[in-house]
Motif scaffolding. Structure first.
Motif, PDB file in Angstrom:
ATOM      1  N   MET A 111       0.853  -1.163   0.000  1.00  0.00           N
ATOM      2  CA  MET A 111       0.000   0.000   0.000  1.00  0.00           C
ATOM      3  C   MET A 111       0.904   1.232   0.000  1.00  0.00           C
ATOM      4  SD  MET A 111      -3.342   0.802   2.439  1.00  0.00           S
ATOM      5  CE  MET A 111      -3.131  -0.658   3.332  1.00  0.00           C
ATOM      6  N   LYS A 112       0.511   2.227  -0.762  1.00  0.00           N
ATOM      7  CA  LYS A 112       1.262   3.482  -0.806  1.00  0.00           C
ATOM      8  C   LYS A 112       0.615   4.455   0.174  1.00  0.00           C
ATOM      9  CE  LYS A 112       2.155   2.726  -5.649  1.00  0.00           C
ATOM     10  NZ  LYS A 112       1.588   2.986  -6.945  1.00  0.00           N
ATOM     11  N   TYR A 113       1.425   5.053   1.022  1.00  0.00           N
ATOM     12  CA  TYR A 113       0.913   5.917   2.088  1.00  0.00           C
ATOM     13  C   TYR A 113       1.220   7.383   1.821  1.00  0.00           C
ATOM     14  CZ  TYR A 113       0.864   1.444   4.481  1.00  0.00           C
ATOM     15  OH  TYR A 113       0.649   0.144   4.809  1.00  0.00           O
ATOM     16  N   GLN A 114       0.257   8.219   2.151  1.00  0.00           N
ATOM     17  CA  GLN A 114       0.440   9.668   2.129  1.00  0.00           C
ATOM     18  C   GLN A 114      -0.075  10.154   3.473  1.00  0.00           C
ATOM     19  OE1 GLN A 114      -2.132  11.710  -0.620  1.00  0.00           O
ATOM     20  NE2 GLN A 114      -0.970  13.606  -0.481  1.00  0.00           N
ATOM     21  N   ILE A 115       0.806  10.681   4.302  1.00  0.00           N
ATOM     22  CA  ILE A 115       0.423  11.118   5.638  1.00  0.00           C
ATOM     23  C   ILE A 115       0.575  12.636   5.698  1.00  0.00           C
ATOM     24  CG2 ILE A 115       0.905  10.911   8.095  1.00  0.00           C
ATOM     25  CD1 ILE A 115       1.990   8.076   7.451  1.00  0.00           C
ATOM     26  N   ILE A 116      -0.534  13.292   6.004  1.00  0.00           N
ATOM     27  CA  ILE A 116      -0.614  14.747   5.978  1.00  0.00           C
ATOM     28  C   ILE A 116      -0.959  15.252   7.373  1.00  0.00           C
ATOM     29  CG2 ILE A 116      -1.832  16.718   4.964  1.00  0.00           C
ATOM     30  CD1 ILE A 116      -2.575  14.747   2.633  1.00  0.00           C
ATOM     31  N   GLY A 117      -0.370  16.346   7.771  1.00  0.00           N
ATOM     32  CA  GLY A 117      -0.690  16.976   9.052  1.00  0.00           C
ATOM     33  C   GLY A 117      -1.371  18.308   8.849  1.00  0.00           C
ATOM     34  N   LYS A 118      -2.451  18.532   9.571  1.00  0.00           N
ATOM     35  CA  LYS A 118      -3.145  19.828   9.578  1.00  0.00           C
ATOM     36  C   LYS A 118      -3.088  20.362  11.001  1.00  0.00           C
ATOM     37  CE  LYS A 118      -6.474  19.273   5.859  1.00  0.00           C
ATOM     38  NZ  LYS A 118      -7.904  19.254   5.523  1.00  0.00           N
ATOM     39  N   GLN A 119      -2.611  21.547  11.172  1.00  0.00           N
ATOM     40  CA  GLN A 119      -2.406  22.170  12.482  1.00  0.00           C
ATOM     41  C   GLN A 119      -1.427  21.378  13.340  1.00  0.00           C
ATOM     42  OE1 GLN A 119      -6.102  21.645  11.984  1.00  0.00           O
ATOM     43  NE2 GLN A 119      -6.131  23.532  10.813  1.00  0.00           N
ATOM     44  N   LEU A 120      -0.638  20.517  12.718  1.00  0.00           N
ATOM     45  CA  LEU A 120       0.431  19.819  13.420  1.00  0.00           C
ATOM     46  C   LEU A 120       1.447  19.351  12.397  1.00  0.00           C
ATOM     47  CD1 LEU A 120       0.562  16.360  13.480  1.00  0.00           C
ATOM     48  CD2 LEU A 120      -1.657  16.745  14.432  1.00  0.00           C
ATOM     49  N   THR A 121       2.665  19.191  12.853  1.00  0.00           N
ATOM     50  CA  THR A 121       3.733  18.727  11.986  1.00  0.00           C
ATOM     51  C   THR A 121       3.904  17.230  12.197  1.00  0.00           C
ATOM     52  OG1 THR A 121       4.843  20.855  12.215  1.00  0.00           O
ATOM     53  CG2 THR A 121       6.162  19.025  11.388  1.00  0.00           C
ATOM     54  N   VAL A 122       3.872  16.491  11.120  1.00  0.00           N
ATOM     55  CA  VAL A 122       4.048  15.044  11.190  1.00  0.00           C
ATOM     56  C   VAL A 122       5.549  14.768  11.174  1.00  0.00           C
ATOM     57  CG1 VAL A 122       3.580  12.836  10.082  1.00  0.00           C
ATOM     58  CG2 VAL A 122       1.860  14.634  10.018  1.00  0.00           C
ATOM     59  N   THR A 123       6.062  14.294  12.284  1.00  0.00           N
ATOM     60  CA  THR A 123       7.483  13.981  12.390  1.00  0.00           C
ATOM     61  C   THR A 123       7.777  12.637  11.742  1.00  0.00           C
ATOM     62  OG1 THR A 123       7.246  12.871  14.518  1.00  0.00           O
ATOM     63  CG2 THR A 123       7.632  15.262  14.568  1.00  0.00           C
ATOM     64  N   ASP A 124       9.050  12.354  11.538  1.00  0.00           N
ATOM     65  CA  ASP A 124       9.432  11.061  10.966  1.00  0.00           C
ATOM     66  C   ASP A 124       9.000   9.912  11.873  1.00  0.00           C
ATOM     67  OD1 ASP A 124      10.517  12.272   8.756  1.00  0.00           O
ATOM     68  OD2 ASP A 124      12.568  12.282   9.544  1.00  0.00           O
ATOM     69  N   ALA A 125       9.111  10.121  13.183  1.00  0.00           N
ATOM     70  CA  ALA A 125       8.710   9.079  14.139  1.00  0.00           C
ATOM     71  C   ALA A 125       7.197   8.831  14.066  1.00  0.00           C
ATOM     72  CB  ALA A 125       9.105   9.481  15.553  1.00  0.00           C
ATOM     73  N   MET A 126       6.415   9.909  13.969  1.00  0.00           N
ATOM     74  CA  MET A 126       4.961   9.759  13.840  1.00  0.00           C
ATOM     75  C   MET A 126       4.622   9.028  12.546  1.00  0.00           C
ATOM     76  SD  MET A 126       3.743  13.540  15.119  1.00  0.00           S
ATOM     77  CE  MET A 126       2.049  13.394  14.626  1.00  0.00           C
ATOM     78  N   GLN A 127       5.284   9.420  11.467  1.00  0.00           N
ATOM     79  CA  GLN A 127       5.025   8.814  10.173  1.00  0.00           C
ATOM     80  C   GLN A 127       5.367   7.321  10.207  1.00  0.00           C
ATOM     81  OE1 GLN A 127       6.439  11.155   6.973  1.00  0.00           O
ATOM     82  NE2 GLN A 127       5.553   9.840   5.419  1.00  0.00           N
ATOM     83  N   ALA A 128       6.493   6.973  10.827  1.00  0.00           N
ATOM     84  CA  ALA A 128       6.891   5.566  10.919  1.00  0.00           C
ATOM     85  C   ALA A 128       5.892   4.762  11.742  1.00  0.00           C
ATOM     86  CB  ALA A 128       8.285   5.464  11.529  1.00  0.00           C
ATOM     87  N   GLN A 129       5.428   5.327  12.851  1.00  0.00           N
ATOM     88  CA  GLN A 129       4.479   4.623  13.718  1.00  0.00           C
ATOM     89  C   GLN A 129       3.126   4.427  13.023  1.00  0.00           C
ATOM     90  OE1 GLN A 129       5.412   3.314  16.522  1.00  0.00           O
ATOM     91  NE2 GLN A 129       3.437   2.572  17.204  1.00  0.00           N
ATOM     92  N   ILE A 130       2.645   5.468  12.348  1.00  0.00           N
ATOM     93  CA  ILE A 130       1.360   5.376  11.635  1.00  0.00           C
ATOM     94  C   ILE A 130       1.467   4.371  10.494  1.00  0.00           C
ATOM     95  CG2 ILE A 130      -0.253   6.660  10.176  1.00  0.00           C
ATOM     96  CD1 ILE A 130       0.346   9.122  11.987  1.00  0.00           C
ATOM     97  N   THR A 131       2.573   4.413   9.745  1.00  0.00           N
ATOM     98  CA  THR A 131       2.779   3.459   8.650  1.00  0.00           C
ATOM     99  C   THR A 131       2.830   2.029   9.180  1.00  0.00           C
ATOM    100  OG1 THR A 131       3.982   5.145   7.414  1.00  0.00           O
ATOM    101  CG2 THR A 131       4.279   2.865   6.715  1.00  0.00           C
ATOM    102  N   LYS A 132       3.490   1.836  10.311  1.00  0.00           N
ATOM    103  CA  LYS A 132       3.574   0.501  10.915  1.00  0.00           C
ATOM    104  C   LYS A 132       2.186  -0.016  11.286  1.00  0.00           C
ATOM    105  CE  LYS A 132       5.552  -1.892  14.896  1.00  0.00           C
ATOM    106  NZ  LYS A 132       6.265  -1.716  16.157  1.00  0.00           N
ATOM    107  N   LYS A 133       1.373   0.860  11.885  1.00  0.00           N
ATOM    108  CA  LYS A 133       0.023   0.458  12.276  1.00  0.00           C
ATOM    109  C   LYS A 133      -0.831   0.148  11.040  1.00  0.00           C
ATOM    110  CE  LYS A 133      -0.079   2.973  16.636  1.00  0.00           C
ATOM    111  NZ  LYS A 133      -0.801   2.276  17.674  1.00  0.00           N
ATOM    112  N   LEU A 134      -0.694   0.967  10.006  1.00  0.00           N
ATOM    113  CA  LEU A 134      -1.492   0.765   8.798  1.00  0.00           C
ATOM    114  C   LEU A 134      -1.039  -0.457   8.001  1.00  0.00           C
ATOM    115  CD1 LEU A 134      -1.910   4.429   7.603  1.00  0.00           C
ATOM    116  CD2 LEU A 134      -3.755   2.864   8.181  1.00  0.00           C
TER     117      LEU A 134
END
Length: 183
Positions: free
Chosen positions: A1-24
């Motif tokens: 699956m190809k992921y696109q992670i966007i932040g609104k009113q917050l900055t998505v850090t590399d750690a957040m992106q890695a954790q969200i991708t892992k969960k997904l």
């Protein structure tokens, strides 16, 4: 699956992106050709909560969930659970109708368990039909509000297409209009 992670009113850090991708990535097993599937995650911060919107674009349809929670990662988990529930319902409906044609090529339904019992809210309890009158969107909104409904179907006077106006959760109105004109 190809992921696109966007932040609104917050900055998505590399750690957040890695954790969200892992969960997904737990959902990859549900798709036959997971490289053809796109997934967009929109994370937004509100005063005391985080909102997560996950949209999975399958060639035949779109799956979407939206969850607000105090914790961003809990919201991601709840949103994934919601998507899995939608897919289980879809599997059950397709099993009942025996039609897995094109959708079955995208989703690996054998990785799901069917719902045990159909819930009462899944059963159609009322059907209604009515003549669509040609009107403007302002007239449709007025009629919808007068009826006390949160949506209203009408025939758009300008485009001569079927349209639905609805009340959005985040205030305002939305319109869905058919692409194909009435014959």
């Amino acid at each position: 699956m190809k992921y696109q992670i966007i932040g609104k009113q917050l900055t998505v850090t590399d750690a957040m992106q890695a954790q969200i991708t892992k969960k997904l990535s737990r959902m990859d097993k549900y798709f036959e050709d997971d490289e053809a599937i796109n997934c967009r995650v929109v994370c937004s911060a509100k005063k005391k909560t985080a909102k997560v919107e996950i949209t999975i674009f399958i060639p035949q349809m779109t799956l979407r969930s939206e969850v607000e929670h105090e914790d961003l990662y809990a919201a991601v988990d709840l949103s994934i659970d919601k998507l899995q529930g939608q897919m289980r319902k879809l599997k059950t409906r397709l099993d009942r109708s025996n039609s897995r044609t094109s959708l079955g090529r995208a989703i690996a339904f054998e990785n799901f368990e069917a719902e045990k019992e159909p819930k009462e809210k899944d059963i159609i309890v009322r059907a209604k039909s009515y003549y669509l009158e040609a009107m403007t969107i302002d007239e449709a909104i007025t009629r919808m509000n007068a009826l006390g409904h949160n949506f209203f179907m009408y025939l758009d006077k300008e485009s001569d297409r079927i349209a639905v106006v609805y009340v959005r959760n985040d205030a305002g109105y939305g319109v869905i209009e058919a692409e194909n004109p009435i014959k």
